[in-house]
Design a protein around this motif. Sequence first.
Motif, PDB file in Angstrom:
ATOM      1  N   ILE A  51      -0.621  -2.293  15.847  1.00  0.00           N
ATOM      2  CA  ILE A  51      -1.704  -1.805  16.706  1.00  0.00           C
ATOM      3  C   ILE A  51      -2.788  -1.145  15.850  1.00  0.00           C
ATOM      4  O   ILE A  51      -3.925  -1.569  15.829  1.00  0.00           O
ATOM      5  N   HIS A  52      -2.390  -0.085  15.136  1.00  0.00           N
ATOM      6  CA  HIS A  52      -3.365   0.645  14.315  1.00  0.00           C
ATOM      7  C   HIS A  52      -3.415   0.148  12.889  1.00  0.00           C
ATOM      8  O   HIS A  52      -4.400   0.319  12.200  1.00  0.00           O
ATOM      9  N   VAL A  53      -2.292  -0.367  12.414  1.00  0.00           N
ATOM     10  CA  VAL A  53      -2.262  -0.957  11.067  1.00  0.00           C
ATOM     11  C   VAL A  53      -1.669  -2.356  11.196  1.00  0.00           C
ATOM     12  O   VAL A  53      -0.653  -2.538  11.847  1.00  0.00           O
ATOM     13  N   PRO A  54      -2.360  -3.357  10.608  1.00  0.00           N
ATOM     14  CA  PRO A  54      -1.824  -4.722  10.708  1.00  0.00           C
ATOM     15  C   PRO A  54      -0.437  -4.787  10.081  1.00  0.00           C
ATOM     16  O   PRO A  54      -0.167  -4.086   9.096  1.00  0.00           O
ATOM     17  N   ALA A  55       0.454  -5.593  10.667  1.00  0.00           N
ATOM     18  CA  ALA A  55       1.787  -5.786  10.089  1.00  0.00           C
ATOM     19  C   ALA A  55       1.630  -6.204   8.634  1.00  0.00           C
ATOM     20  O   ALA A  55       0.742  -6.991   8.300  1.00  0.00           O
ATOM     21  N   GLY A  56       2.438  -5.628   7.755  1.00  0.00           N
ATOM     22  CA  GLY A  56       2.385  -5.988   6.345  1.00  0.00           C
ATOM     23  C   GLY A  56       1.402  -5.161   5.525  1.00  0.00           C
ATOM     24  O   GLY A  56       1.251  -5.392   4.335  1.00  0.00           O
ATOM     25  N   THR A  57       0.737  -4.173   6.155  1.00  0.00           N
ATOM     26  CA  THR A  57      -0.161  -3.279   5.404  1.00  0.00           C
ATOM     27  C   THR A  57       0.624  -2.563   4.307  1.00  0.00           C
ATOM     28  O   THR A  57       1.770  -2.180   4.517  1.00  0.00           O
ATOM     29  N   ASP A  58       0.000  -2.370   3.154  1.00  0.00           N
ATOM     30  CA  ASP A  58       0.757  -1.749   2.064  1.00  0.00           C
ATOM     31  C   ASP A  58       1.094  -0.303   2.437  1.00  0.00           C
ATOM     32  O   ASP A  58       0.299   0.413   3.042  1.00  0.00           O
ATOM     33  N   PRO A  59       2.329   0.106   2.137  1.00  0.00           N
ATOM     34  CA  PRO A  59       2.839   1.404   2.599  1.00  0.00           C
ATOM     35  C   PRO A  59       2.005   2.596   2.123  1.00  0.00           C
ATOM     36  O   PRO A  59       1.890   3.585   2.854  1.00  0.00           O
ATOM     37  N   ALA A  60       1.414   2.508   0.923  1.00  0.00           N
ATOM     38  CA  ALA A  60       0.613   3.646   0.448  1.00  0.00           C
ATOM     39  C   ALA A  60      -0.596   3.854   1.363  1.00  0.00           C
ATOM     40  O   ALA A  60      -0.988   4.994   1.650  1.00  0.00           O
ATOM     41  N   SER A  61      -1.184   2.769   1.842  1.00  0.00           N
ATOM     42  CA  SER A  61      -2.308   2.888   2.766  1.00  0.00           C
ATOM     43  C   SER A  61      -1.864   3.489   4.097  1.00  0.00           C
ATOM     44  O   SER A  61      -2.585   4.287   4.694  1.00  0.00           O
ATOM     45  N   ILE A  62      -0.689   3.110   4.564  1.00  0.00           N
ATOM     46  CA  ILE A  62      -0.182   3.674   5.828  1.00  0.00           C
ATOM     47  C   ILE A  62       0.025   5.180   5.671  1.00  0.00           C
ATOM     48  O   ILE A  62      -0.360   5.968   6.544  1.00  0.00           O
ATOM     49  N   GLY A  63       0.603   5.589   4.543  1.00  0.00           N
ATOM     50  CA  GLY A  63       0.815   7.017   4.289  1.00  0.00           C
ATOM     51  C   GLY A  63      -0.502   7.773   4.259  1.00  0.00           C
ATOM     52  O   GLY A  63      -0.646   8.846   4.844  1.00  0.00           O
TER      53      GLY A  63
END
Length: 321
Positions: A51-63
Motif C-alpha cells: 500500500i505505502h511501499v511497493p512489495a520488494g522495496t529495499d528494507p533500508a528505505s522502509i526503515g
Amino acid sequence: LNEFELIRRYFARRDPVRPDVILGIGDDAALLEVPAGRQLALATDTLVEGIHVPAGTDPASIGHKALAVNLSDLAAMGAEPAWFTLNLTLPRAEAAWLEDFARGLFDLARAQGVQLVGGDTTHGPLTVTVGACGFVPPGQALTRAGARPGDRIYVSGVLGEAGLALPMLRGQLELPEEYQAAVLERFHRPWPRVREGLALRGLASACIDISDGLLADLGHVLEQSGVGARIDLSRLPVSPAYDTVFSALGWDTALAAGDDYELCFTLPPAREQALHRAAAGFAGSLSWIGEIEAEAGLRIMDEAGRPYRPARRGYDHFAAD
Ligand code: ADP
Ligand code: MG
C-alpha cells in the motif's frame, strides 16, 4: 532467531542515547522525562507493504520512511522530535532484512537525534508502525486551524516529485535516465522538514505536511480553519524531472500525488520579512502559491487566470473505486 533475540540484536541499545530517556527498551514501559514547560506532541503512522511501499522495496528505505513520515508530522506541528516507538509485524525473521531495515531506521534516527524507546514485534504481513514524540512550548504548536483570510499560502521544496516514482516503476512513465535516481530517492527516502517546522514557530498561522497531495492536505487546513483559498498553478514549484514529463502529466500529479512530505503553511502578510530571514536556514526553496480567502472552497487558477478543474484530488484509503 526468536522474538527476544531479534529485539535485542537489532533494536535495543542502539544510539543515539538521550539523557531524557530514564528507562528505554526492555521493561514493560519506557520512562521518559518531558522538559519542564514543554508540551508533548505525539504522532503515529503506519506503512503497509503493497500500500505505502511497493512489495520488494529495499528494507533500508522502509526503515527510513517509517520514521521519516512520523518526523514529518512532528515537523508540521513545529515540534522538536525526541523519541519514537516501533511496532513491527514481519512475515519472517530474516537477519539480512532486519540488518538493512535497522540501518535505514537508525541512520535517520541518529541524524535527527531521536531515540527508539520501545515497541512491539509480531508475526504477520509486513507492517511498520512508528509512534514519534516531540516537544513544543505551550501555545506555539503549528496546527491546521489557524489560517485567516489574507494569509499567504507557501510550500517548501518541490511538489509531485515523489509522485513520479510509482508510474515510473510500473513502466507507465518514461523519465530521462539522469533523473530516475533522484525521483526514487524522493519517494523512498523523504527527508522530514524538521528544521523548517521549528523555524516556522511564531510565524506560520497554520501548517500541514504534504503526505496525501497538496489538494487533500491544503483542503484539511481550509476545512479546519473555516476558510477558502485561491492558488495559482503558475506558482507551483515542480522539479526539473517533472518538467521533462509535464506535457504528459500536466499539473495533476503535482496537485494530487502523495509522498512529497514537504510543508504547506500559511503566513500573515505582516510576517513576510521575518519569514525571509528564517528561510535562510531552509533546505530547499519556498514558494508562495496562493492566498487564503473568506469564501469556502479551493479555487485553482491556470496560467491564463482561468479556473482549473483537477482530474483527481489526492489519496484516500477508503475512497470508492
Ligand atoms: P510486553 O510483553 O511486556 O509487551 P514485549 O516482549 O512485547 O513486552 O517487549 C519487551 C521490550 O522490548 C519492551 O520494552 C518493548 O517496548 C520492546 N520492544 C519490543 N519490540 C520492539 C521493537 N520492534 N522495537 C523496539 N522495542 C521493542
Ligand atoms: Mg509487547
